[in-house]
Structures are given as structure tokens and as C-alpha cells.
Design a protein around this motif. Structure first.
Motif, PDB file in Angstrom:
ATOM      1  N   GLU A   1      -8.284  -6.126   0.799  1.00 36.23           N
ATOM      2  CA  GLU A   1      -7.220  -5.136   0.992  1.00 36.23           C
ATOM      3  C   GLU A   1      -6.511  -4.835  -0.326  1.00 36.23           C
ATOM      4  O   GLU A   1      -6.186  -3.667  -0.598  1.00 36.23           O
ATOM      5  CB  GLU A   1      -6.210  -5.651   2.025  1.00 36.23           C
ATOM      6  CG  GLU A   1      -6.711  -5.711   3.439  1.00 36.23           C
ATOM      7  CD  GLU A   1      -5.701  -6.323   4.406  1.00 36.23           C
ATOM      8  OE1 GLU A   1      -4.870  -7.148   3.940  1.00 36.23           O
ATOM      9  OE2 GLU A   1      -5.756  -5.962   5.571  1.00 36.23           O
ATOM     10  N   VAL A   2      -6.246  -5.867  -1.120  1.00 34.37           N
ATOM     11  CA  VAL A   2      -5.589  -5.651  -2.411  1.00 34.37           C
ATOM     12  C   VAL A   2      -6.472  -4.791  -3.303  1.00 34.37           C
ATOM     13  O   VAL A   2      -5.993  -3.831  -3.923  1.00 34.37           O
ATOM     14  CB  VAL A   2      -5.274  -7.017  -3.085  1.00 34.37           C
ATOM     15  CG1 VAL A   2      -4.816  -6.823  -4.532  1.00 34.37           C
ATOM     16  CG2 VAL A   2      -4.205  -7.775  -2.308  1.00 34.37           C
ATOM     17  N   ALA A   3      -7.762  -5.102  -3.355  1.00 33.83           N
ATOM     18  CA  ALA A   3      -8.693  -4.326  -4.179  1.00 33.83           C
ATOM     19  C   ALA A   3      -8.754  -2.884  -3.710  1.00 33.83           C
ATOM     20  O   ALA A   3      -8.728  -1.944  -4.519  1.00 33.83           O
ATOM     21  CB  ALA A   3     -10.082  -4.958  -4.139  1.00 33.83           C
ATOM     22  N   GLU A   4      -8.827  -2.667  -2.400  1.00 31.25           N
ATOM     23  CA  GLU A   4      -8.897  -1.307  -1.861  1.00 31.25           C
ATOM     24  C   GLU A   4      -7.618  -0.526  -2.185  1.00 31.25           C
ATOM     25  O   GLU A   4      -7.676   0.644  -2.559  1.00 31.25           O
ATOM     26  CB  GLU A   4      -9.105  -1.360  -0.345  1.00 31.25           C
ATOM     27  CG  GLU A   4      -9.298  -0.001   0.280  1.00 31.25           C
ATOM     28  CD  GLU A   4      -9.531  -0.095   1.796  1.00 31.25           C
ATOM     29  OE1 GLU A   4      -9.162   0.872   2.480  1.00 31.25           O
ATOM     30  OE2 GLU A   4     -10.046  -1.136   2.245  1.00 31.25           O
ATOM     31  N   THR A   5      -6.470  -1.186  -2.075  1.00 30.08           N
ATOM     32  CA  THR A   5      -5.201  -0.529  -2.387  1.00 30.08           C
ATOM     33  C   THR A   5      -5.160  -0.121  -3.852  1.00 30.08           C
ATOM     34  O   THR A   5      -4.718   0.997  -4.181  1.00 30.08           O
ATOM     35  CB  THR A   5      -4.022  -1.471  -2.060  1.00 30.08           C
ATOM     36  OG1 THR A   5      -4.093  -1.825  -0.688  1.00 30.08           O
ATOM     37  CG2 THR A   5      -2.692  -0.799  -2.339  1.00 30.08           C
ATOM     38  N   LEU A   6      -5.627  -0.988  -4.736  1.00 34.25           N
ATOM     39  CA  LEU A   6      -5.634  -0.661  -6.177  1.00 34.25           C
ATOM     40  C   LEU A   6      -6.594   0.492  -6.460  1.00 34.25           C
ATOM     41  O   LEU A   6      -6.267   1.401  -7.236  1.00 34.25           O
ATOM     42  CB  LEU A   6      -6.030  -1.892  -6.992  1.00 34.25           C
ATOM     43  CG  LEU A   6      -4.994  -3.007  -7.036  1.00 34.25           C
ATOM     44  CD1 LEU A   6      -5.579  -4.254  -7.687  1.00 34.25           C
ATOM     45  CD2 LEU A   6      -3.744  -2.567  -7.768  1.00 34.25           C
ATOM     46  N   VAL A   7      -7.763   0.489  -5.844  1.00 35.26           N
ATOM     47  CA  VAL A   7      -8.740   1.559  -6.065  1.00 35.26           C
ATOM     48  C   VAL A   7      -8.187   2.884  -5.542  1.00 35.26           C
ATOM     49  O   VAL A   7      -8.299   3.924  -6.199  1.00 35.26           O
ATOM     50  CB  VAL A   7     -10.093   1.219  -5.398  1.00 35.26           C
ATOM     51  CG1 VAL A   7     -11.014   2.425  -5.373  1.00 35.26           C
ATOM     52  CG2 VAL A   7     -10.749   0.062  -6.139  1.00 35.26           C
ATOM     53  N   ASN A   8      -7.574   2.858  -4.356  1.00 35.73           N
ATOM     54  CA  ASN A   8      -7.017   4.094  -3.787  1.00 35.73           C
ATOM     55  C   ASN A   8      -5.874   4.651  -4.618  1.00 35.73           C
ATOM     56  O   ASN A   8      -5.654   5.852  -4.645  1.00 35.73           O
ATOM     57  CB  ASN A   8      -6.548   3.843  -2.347  1.00 35.73           C
ATOM     58  CG  ASN A   8      -7.712   3.648  -1.389  1.00 35.73           C
ATOM     59  OD1 ASN A   8      -8.829   4.053  -1.680  1.00 35.73           O
ATOM     60  ND2 ASN A   8      -7.437   3.005  -0.269  1.00 35.73           N
TER      61      ASN A   8
ATOM     62  N   SER B   1       0.837  -1.199   0.000  1.00 38.12           N
ATOM     63  CA  SER B   1       0.000   0.000   0.000  1.00 38.12           C
ATOM     64  C   SER B   1       0.871   1.247   0.000  1.00 38.12           C
ATOM     65  O   SER B   1       2.095   1.173   0.152  1.00 38.12           O
ATOM     66  CB  SER B   1      -0.922   0.003   1.221  1.00 38.12           C
ATOM     67  OG  SER B   1      -0.168   0.188   2.395  1.00 38.12           O
ATOM     68  N   SER B   2       0.233   2.415  -0.127  1.00 37.40           N
ATOM     69  CA  SER B   2       0.970   3.680  -0.181  1.00 37.40           C
ATOM     70  C   SER B   2       1.697   3.978   1.128  1.00 37.40           C
ATOM     71  O   SER B   2       2.659   4.743   1.134  1.00 37.40           O
ATOM     72  CB  SER B   2       0.026   4.827  -0.531  1.00 37.40           C
ATOM     73  OG  SER B   2      -1.003   4.908   0.430  1.00 37.40           O
TER      74      SER B   2
END
Length: 151
Positions: free
Chosen positions: A143-150, A132-133
């Protein structure tokens, strides 16, 4: 692989020929969705699990050979051999499509090689972990999906 079966084209044509009273843009989306559902059911019915079917047919062939020696009738053996050849053809096309090797038609077909290529491509195209950032490693799907969307 699906296009080798004539009923595939017929299934798609039936879906697209159906009439409904929606506006043209919505109609196309609905027909695509309906076509997807129909093709999924069609695939289960006509193809199923090719490897499992091949395994079962080979077992049946062994039994049929034993029966043929006793009864002196090879018609079932011939029919099963034909079905096994068709299933092997489907399996080969499936692995060639999964390996995405266009040059395969020009060389010797080694199914173990193509299986390894397809598996390697699947692993290469999968994202199982991502940083993540804030520098934290994310491994579960959400978590992977949220990180990519963010991002």
C-alpha cells in the motif's frame, strides 16, 4: 570496510576483466549486475556476520586461556587476540559508515553513541506509514509503495 581487504579489489577486477560478446551498453549493465552478485558472495565469505564472529572468537579466547594455563602455550591465545582485534576494527568501521559521521575520525570513538546514531538514522529514513490522497493511512509495504507511485 570492504576496501580494507585486498581481495575486494581483486574480485571487482576479475569481474570487469571478463570478456563477453554483448554491445557496450548491455555489457556495462551485465558487469554491474555480476559484480553485485560476486561482491555479495565475497562479503559472506570474507566478512560474514562480524558481531557473531566476534562473540564466537571471544568465547574461544576464554577456552584458549584456560588451556594455555594448563599447557603453558600462548600461541593460540595470541592468534585469537589478533583475530578479535581485526574483527573489532571491522565492526568499528561498519558502525562509523552506518552513522555517516565524517567528524568521527577527529574525536573519541564511543561505539554505543555511533550505534544509536546509526539506528536513529535508519528510523528517520524509513517510511512505515503514509497517508494516501483520500486521507487513509497505509501501513503495509504494498500500500505504501502504491501510494508513492500514484503520487
Amino acid at each position: 570496510m570492504w576496501l580494507s581487504d585486498k581481495s575486494c579489489t581483486e574480485t571487482v577486477e576479475v569481474v570487469w576483466a571478463s570478456q563477453d560478446r554483448l554491445n557496450p551498453q548491455t555489457r556495462v549493465v551485465r558487469k554491474i549486475e555480476q559484480c553485485g552478485r560476486e561482491m555479495k558472495g565475497w562479503s559472506r565469505k570474507h566478512f560474514g556476520n562480524v558481531r557473531r564472529e566476534l562473540y564466537l572468537k571471544r568465547r574461544q579466547l576464554g577456552e584458549a586461556k584456560s588451556e594455555a594455563q594448563l599447557c603453558d602455550n600462548n600461541s593460540r591465545v595470541r592468534a585469537l587476540k589478533e583475530e578479535i582485534n581485526d574483527l573489532m576494527d571491522k565492526e568499528t568501521r561498519m558502525w562509523l559508515q552506518r552513522s555517516k559521521t565524517l567528524w568521527a575520525s577527529h574525536g573519541v570513538i564511543d561505539s554505543k553513541y555511533f550505534h544509536n546514531k546509526a539506528t536513529q538514522r535508519y528510523r528517520k529514513n524509513s517510511i512505515t506509514n503514509i497517508r494516501s490522497s483520500v486521507g487513509r493511512w497505509c501501513s503495509n509495504y504494498e500500500e505504501v509503495a502504491e501510494t508513492l507511485v500514484n503520487y
